[in-house]
Write an enzyme that holds these catalytic residues in place. Structure first.
Site, mmCIF file in Angstrom:
data_model
loop_
_atom_site.group_PDB
_atom_site.id
_atom_site.type_symbol
_atom_site.label_atom_id
_atom_site.label_comp_id
_atom_site.label_asym_id
_atom_site.label_seq_id
_atom_site.Cartn_x
_atom_site.Cartn_y
_atom_site.Cartn_z
ATOM 1 N N TYR A 47 -29.347 -30.200 -1.286
ATOM 2 C CA TYR A 47 -30.472 -29.639 -0.525
ATOM 3 C C TYR A 47 -31.703 -30.510 -0.745
ATOM 4 C CZ TYR A 47 -32.995 -25.749 1.698
ATOM 5 O OH TYR A 47 -33.719 -24.949 2.557
ATOM 6 N N TYR A 50 -33.936 -29.712 9.575
ATOM 7 C CA TYR A 50 -34.099 -28.664 8.575
ATOM 8 C C TYR A 50 -33.595 -27.370 9.193
ATOM 9 C CZ TYR A 50 -36.538 -25.237 5.589
ATOM 10 O OH TYR A 50 -36.857 -24.185 4.769
#
Lengths: 388, 137, 339
Positions: A292, A342
């Protein structure tokens, strides 16, 4: 044990943009249709749904739009982007225990054209809920954007280990290199240099603009079934070898500044230990990782917490293209959230599935196991997906 | 110029209000006329840096304006014997200073006037002025 | 800013208190010391200054009358100065080098050095014995009259210092005298008390600060402390564990019996950020937010103020300061601790 009982058999996404021009519910429906088509399943097959608590589209609303029938399992996972792999973990538990047979995990938002997470929201500390009270130790001081919350850790990490802004920059350079050859990425064809990273403006010192991921509109959906059933479906299954959620001692949302050490991510340590335990694998068994990357510094901390290198060793691990496509551990071959989009970590899970299938535009050779992580700085989650 | 005499002054009578626009020119010219070169009375940058919202009247000017307020009413024959001022909120440039007064007492030839100088933030100066008037001719 | 000379006006302003402000309070060592110094200064009696540089003169009077808008013809008609002009004659003007020693200076300097950095004038009383006449040079004489305190005032704990000046004329007779009183105080961001009469910044209605903390019964003690200028740390009444941020139950011993200690107000930067972008409501960028480690063993988040952003570093020593964000909210912040 959950190990290898479930698999991801379908992935789907909308285009990634800065302005989708469509409602979030429509984005969700489009991504779910794409994932079901990919799996070769019909909406009527869906009997379970899992999403993020932050998603604005209720499970029943998505079910109505896609024409699904009765649901026997629905669940949501909290803590922002920390939910990403958690949705798959919940779905895997549901199919492994018989609560459902076909569970769709989805995340859909207009995060760039609608409510932007990167913008300060004065309401964050407004209510005397446990989270509002927690935020109230920070928001009144203007510490209220994700970049600032992460920057506080980054500063301490630099101090503790002698890391530099360039070490963070190497993450951004790697992600943009990968995105440059991914047509689905927002930054397709737009690599950057370390010098450009260093020259980009301050957002919150010590973070430059290019340490921060983009903000995106879009949706991603995943179809989870039993591993056994998945083997009979259209696509090669990505078997869920391990799934884990984790929060650390003294955990807070992005602001765990009060526990002993601020230079690591103990919650990711929890997730890592669980993943290695459940899978029986070790870091050397992983051919590529999806880490991430909403902000570069936490990629370093994750490499350390997951055991790819020791504490404080990530800056060296990154040097000389260590996490680039041809490096020792290719990280985020899709370009990650810094380069592709994102979508709260869900696009990374889809990339992990492509790597298992061998169909990524930036395919790492010989992939058998991919480790995926979710949001950092918050209670989080992780997966190990394997060929099978 | 009219001057009041003792017999014209009654305890309880009220002085006419005097209102002064505190332009920066007033604040600066009075500060310099009182030989007070403290920067907060003429340099708005320094005043703000020290936590004030603007330049403000100096105390020597407050005393002068209180005196003027009473003599404007009393006339040139009056003699000021005492000014006791309690200082309150600052009188900033851009504000308006309004004086009100009441004759409150007399002791022998000395009359005492209660004076109140208000600005938008509240009382800038409150106090008493003691003065004598010419006897009635 | 240098302390005003006794005969000039103390500006209503505050400066940050030195870190190592010794404890005051009635009967404390500092209180005794200040009163001893005050007694000594009072005992010095009246100290004469030099005669005024300018004699009482028509141009200065005319200038003064013009500036005041005073049209009273009596003064120039009679060759005397307006009474309220008395102090003007002996103002030092721009010739700061000729500032004369007075028994007041040592007292004010000591108050400033011991943390009573704020100053506000409270009283000015002038008595005029006779008019000052054109051509006459006035000579000031100053005596320190006394120190009263410590008093809890709306501006903070402070001492009232009073002095008297007498102006003597050519005949060595007193022309006028003045009593002047100031409050020297330890600045603190005022609590929820009524707006004090002499709190300049207090009366300016501020825009409501948009970033407000949520408060409940578990955290109210902290914010009450802040309003009193105290940094409170939760302490378990049973096992004694300190905890920040606070909560309803002691994680070490399950006790819900809570009390608090008041921290020393000192701290060290553990980590920090400089916020540049995006704009934050109620804030001007760039601003610094730090995780501050307290000697008591807990950490707390706050802004670092009164310090250039590039001078902030991990390990830097800080002291707590309290800033009013609007008419209601006070936030604890941190300023560099002077060495």
């Amino acid at each position: 044990m959950l190990k290898s009982h479930a698999a991801i058999s379908g992935i789907g996404a909308t285009e990634f943009s800065k302005k989708s021009g469509r409602s979030e519910l429509r984005l969700a429906a489009e991504a779910v249709f794409a994932a079901l088509d990919d799996a070769g399943l019909a909406p009527a097959d869906v009997d379970g749904m899992v999403t993020f608590t932050q998603d604005t589209n209720q499970e029943i609303a998505v079910a109505r739009e896609i024409g699904a029938g009765e649901l026997t399992y629905f669940s949501r996972v909290d803590y922002g982007g920390g939910a990403a792999c958690g949705t798959v973990a919940q779905a895997a538990m549901a199919v492994a225990t018989g609560m459902a047979t076909t569970v769709v995990c989805y995340r859909a938002f207009n995060e760039r054209s609608g409510r932007r997470f990167g913008q300060p929201d004065a309401r964050l500390g407004g209510q005397p809920t446990s989270q509002g009270l927690e935020m109230s130790w920070h928001v009144p001081f203007g510490l209220m954007t994700p970049a600032s919350w992460v920057a506080m850790f980054a500063q301490r990490y630099m101090h503790t280990y002698g890391a530099t802004s360039e070490d963070f920059g190497r993450v951004a350079v790697a992600m943009r290199r990968h995105a440059a050859t991914n047509p689905a990425a927002w930054f397709h064809g737009k690599p950057i240099t370390l010098e450009e990273h260093q020259a980009s403006r301050w957002i919150v010192e010590p973070l430059h603009l290019l340490d921060c991921c983009q903000e995106s509109d879009g949706a991603v959906a995943l179809v989870v079934t039993t591993a056994e059933r998945a083997r009979d479906l259209r696509r090669s299954p990505a078997v869920i070898t391990a799934a884990a959620q984790g929060s650390g001692t003294g955990q807070m949302m992005m602001t765990s500044y009060y526990r002993d050490d601020m230079s690591g991510l103990p919650e990711m340590g929890v997730v890592g230990r669980r993943l290695w335990e459940m899978s029986g694998l070790s870091p050397s068994d992983i051919q590529t990782a999806i880490l991430y990357d909403h902000f570069t510094p936490f990629v370093l901390a994750q490499l350390e917490e997951l055991g790819f290198c020791g504490h404080g060793e990530a800056p060296d691990y990154l040097r000389d293209g260590g996490i680039e496509i041809d490096g020792r551990l290719p990280v985020n071959p899709n370009g990650g959230q810094l380069g592709e989009a994102y979508i709260h970590g869900m696009n990374g899970i889809a990339e992990a599935v492509r790597q298992i299938r061998g169909t990524s535009v930036n395919q790492v050779p010989g992939v058998r196991n991919v480790l995926v992580t979710a949001g950092t700085g918050v209670p989080t989650s992780g997966l190990i997906l394997s060929t099978g | 110029m009219r001057t009041l005499t003792e017999d014209q002054v009654e305890i309880g009578s009220v002085l006419p209000e005097l209102s002064i626009d505190l332009t920066p020119t007033v604040v600066v010219s009075t500060a310099l006329a009182t030989m007070d070169f403290t920067p907060v009375h003429h340099d708005v940058g320094i005043a703000r840096a020290q936590g004030s919202k603007d330049i403000f009247l100096n105390i020597l000017t407050t005393m002068g304006l209180v005196e003027r307020y009473v003599t404007d009413w009393a006339g040139p024959g009056a003699v000021i014997r005492r000014i006791n001022v309690k200082l309150g909120v600052p009188a900033y440039a851009g504000d308006r200073l309004s004086f009100n007064g009441t004759i409150v007492s007399r002791e022998a030839a000395e009359f005492t006037v209660e004076v109140r100088g208000k600005v938008s933030l509240g009382d800038h100066a409150t106090g008493t002025i003691t003065l004598t008037f010419p006897e009635a001719s | 800013m240098t302390e005003p000379a006794p005969m000039t006006e103390p500006a209503p302003m505050t400066e940050p208190a030195p870190t190592t402000a010794p404890a005051a309070g009635p009967g404390s060592a500092l209180d005794r010391e200040l009163h001893e110094l005050a007694d000594k200064q009072v005992a010095l009696g009246e100290m004469r200054g030099s005669p005024s540089v300018n004699p009482v003169n028509e141009p200065m009077i005319r200038h003064w009358l013009d500036a005041m808008g005073d049209t009273n013809p009596a003064y120039l008609d009679q060759g005397v100065a307006p009474p309220a002009m008395i102090q003007v004659w002996t103002m030092p003007g721009l010739r700061r080098d000729v500032k004369e020693r007075s028994p007041v200076d040592d007292m004010i300097a000591r108050l400033t050095d011991t943390g009573f950095t704020g100053v506000v004038a409270t009283n000015c009383e002038q008595t005029y014995h006779r008019p000052a006449r054109l051509g006459e040079r006035l000579t000031p004489a100053t005596r320190f009259s006394g120190l009263v305190g410590p008093k809890q005032t709306a501006l903070g704990e402070g001492y009232f210092a009073t002095w008297n000046v007498t102006w003597y004329g050519d005949g060595d007779d007193p022309v006028a005298e003045m009593m002047f009183r100031i409050l020297k105080f330890r600045p603190r961001q005022r609590a929820s008390e009524k707006a004090p009469e002499k709190a300049p910044e207090r009366q300016e209605p501020k825009q409501p600060y948009p970033l407000r903390p949520a408060v409940n019964e578990d955290t109210a003690f902290f914010w009450e402390g802040v309003r009193k200028g105290e940094l409170r740390i939760q302490r378990c009444s049973d096992c004694g564990e300190l905890r920040h941020p606070p909560g309803p139950v002691c994680p070490s011993c399950r006790s819900a019996n809570r009390t608090h200690i008041v921290s020393s107000g000192e701290g060290v930067v553990y980590s920090y950020v400089v916020h540049h972008h995006p704009p934050v409501p109620g804030r001007e960028t760039p601003f610094v937010v730090a995780v501050v480690e307290l000697p008591e063993g807990v950490r707390i988040v706050g802004n670092i103020v009164d310090c250039p952003t590039d001078a902030v570093g991990i390990g830097m020593s800080l002291r707590a300061t309290y800033r009013a964000m609007d008419d209601e909210l006070i936030l604890p912040m941190w300023a560099p601790r002077e060495t």
